[in-house]
Design an enzyme around this catalytic site. Structure first.
Site, PDB file in Angstrom:
ATOM      1  N   SER A  58       7.623   4.705 -14.056  1.00 20.84           N
ATOM      2  CA  SER A  58       6.845   5.190 -15.195  1.00 20.84           C
ATOM      3  C   SER A  58       6.567   6.683 -15.091  1.00 20.84           C
ATOM      4  CB  SER A  58       5.527   4.412 -15.276  1.00 20.84           C
ATOM      5  OG  SER A  58       4.855   4.449 -14.025  1.00 20.84           O
ATOM      6  N   ARG A  64       5.776  -3.333   6.322  1.00 19.75           N
ATOM      7  CA  ARG A  64       6.921  -4.175   6.660  1.00 19.75           C
ATOM      8  C   ARG A  64       7.406  -3.974   8.085  1.00 19.75           C
ATOM      9  NH1 ARG A  64       8.663  -2.700   1.442  1.00 19.75           N
ATOM     10  NH2 ARG A  64      10.225  -1.286   2.307  1.00 19.75           N
ATOM     11  N   LEU A 108       7.207  -9.742   3.259  1.00 19.54           N
ATOM     12  CA  LEU A 108       7.192 -10.837   2.282  1.00 19.54           C
ATOM     13  C   LEU A 108       8.316 -11.841   2.492  1.00 19.54           C
ATOM     14  CD1 LEU A 108       6.401  -8.961  -1.062  1.00 19.54           C
ATOM     15  CD2 LEU A 108       4.826 -10.276   0.374  1.00 19.54           C
ATOM     16  N   LYS A 157       8.736 -11.431 -12.056  1.00 19.83           N
ATOM     17  CA  LYS A 157       7.286 -11.376 -12.236  1.00 19.83           C
ATOM     18  C   LYS A 157       6.752 -12.659 -12.874  1.00 19.83           C
ATOM     19  CE  LYS A 157       5.259  -8.323 -11.078  1.00 19.83           C
ATOM     20  NZ  LYS A 157       4.783  -7.928  -9.723  1.00 19.83           N
ATOM     21  N   ALA A 205       0.803  -1.224   0.000  1.00 15.01           N
ATOM     22  CA  ALA A 205       0.000   0.000   0.000  1.00 15.01           C
ATOM     23  C   ALA A 205       0.834   1.271   0.000  1.00 15.01           C
ATOM     24  CB  ALA A 205      -0.949   0.012   1.201  1.00 15.01           C
TER      25      ALA A 205
END
Length: 356
Positions: free
Chosen positions: A210, A45, A75, A171, A21
């Site tokens: 991006s 985290r 993770l 990915k 998030a």
């Protein structure tokens, strides 16, 4: 943030868990969930990072912080995930490592991406979560060159493709592992969203790769651009597709490409910006490297290897499945590019410059 049309069936969701998030998509996603009245739990985290999420949510204009709660889970470790998914109906797994510079060892990216996804899905399955929606990427779909350059959800990037960047490989392997786990174990539904380059309004100073392209163009730091075409999708439409994939009965077991329209080149993006912001015309790139120039430059500049390998191909990326199955209607690519620029300027992150 402009009001969005609520996703049909949204009232049927209970508490939704969101990972990642503090990122670009994750921040917009939490804001949208809150604005639609979803009780939302966010993993961070480490304690204290909730302030980052709150800042993004407030910038997005969401006003239901009473519906927001936090859980600490990373993770890279099992600790905390059982508590994070307890009492949750749906999980939106957005988090995945994306370093500024490629790691020396690709496992630094692959292991947390793959093993992290498996931790989240396994914990969710044990807790009786109905469905996980995982954010993958076009990197898992279209980075093995096809002669016709046409890509749909049926396509997969070959992780053994020569020169494939570690992020792209992470990915592919993370998404493959997720599908394999669900097929082997059952007991939970999985849907996957595969976005192309994500643009649109920014929520803070920490920019995604991006949106940083647009800032670099507007500030004169990209006088020349590579000859490369790529897909664009609006971050708000990526969020909308996640919610549709979370709730629509037909989304279970499916992956969905998120792309706003025809591919655009770096130079084409600059031309869109030039027409909208004439004051920045002199700062914007007006020429592009040839394929041969890119191949030569790529020998010493890793960032150009993708572009050089594509050789100026124009990928044709289909969003037909998301449209037909989930009634998804993305914004026009031009509008997305302009909204990116306007938000950067509005937040004071860019002051367009011309020649002195």
């Amino acid at each position: 943030m402009a009001a969005e049309t609520p996703v049909p069936g949204a009232s049927g969701a209970g508490t939704v868990l969101v990972t990642g998030a503090t990122g670009y998509v994750g921040g917009h996603l939490v804001a949208r969930l809150l604005s639609e009245g979803h009780r939302t739990r966010v993993t961070v985290r480490e304690p204290g990072r909730d302030t980052e999420v709150l800042a993004l949510v407030r910038q997005a204009g969401a006003d239901r912080e009473d519906l927001l709660e936090f859980a600490v889970a990373d993770l890279s470790a099992d600790t905390g995930w059982a508590a994070a998914v307890d009492g949750v109906s749906h999980v939106l797994h957005v988090a995945s490592p994306f370093p500024v510079t490629p790691p020396e060892n690709e496992d630094e990216l692959i292991l947390p991406a793959r093993d992290g996804a498996l931790r989240v899905i396994s914990a969710a399955r044990t807790a009786g979560v109905r469905r996980v929606v995982m954010t993958s990427s076009f990197a898992a779909v279209g980075y093995t060159v096809k002669p016709d350059a046409r890509y749909s959800e049926e396509d997969w990037t070959d992780p053994d493709t020569e020169g494939l960047p570690a992020y792209h490989k992470s990915k592919v392997l993370a998404e493959r592992a997720a599908w394999d786990f669900v097929e082997a174990n059952g007991g939970i539904e999985l849907a996957v969203v595969n976005p192309v380059g994500i643009f649109g309004p920014v929520l803070g100073p920490r920019l995604a790769a991006s949106t940083n392209i647009v800032r670099s163009m507007l500030t004169g730091r990209m006088p020349v651009v590579p000859l490369m075409y790529f897909g664009v999708v609006d971050v708000r439409d990526v969020v909308d597709l996640h919610l549709r994939a979370m709730l629509h009965p037909k989304a279970a077991g499916e992956r969905f490409l998120a792309v706003g329209g025809p591919s655009i080149s770096f130079l084409g993006m600059a031309e869109v910006l030039r027409a909208h912001l004439p004051a920045a015309a002199d700062a914007l790139p007006s020429s592009e490297l040839t394929v041969e120039e890119m191949r030569e430059a790529a020998k010493t500049e890793p960032a150009l290897r993708d572009a050089a390998g594509l050789g100026g191909r124009v990928p044709v990326i289909s969003n037909a499945k998301a449209r037909s199955v989930l009634d998804w209607e993305p914004r026009d690519v031009t509008r997305t590019v302009l909204d990116t620029a306007d938000s950067l300027i509005g937040l004071g992150l860019v002051t367009p410059v011309g020649k002195p």
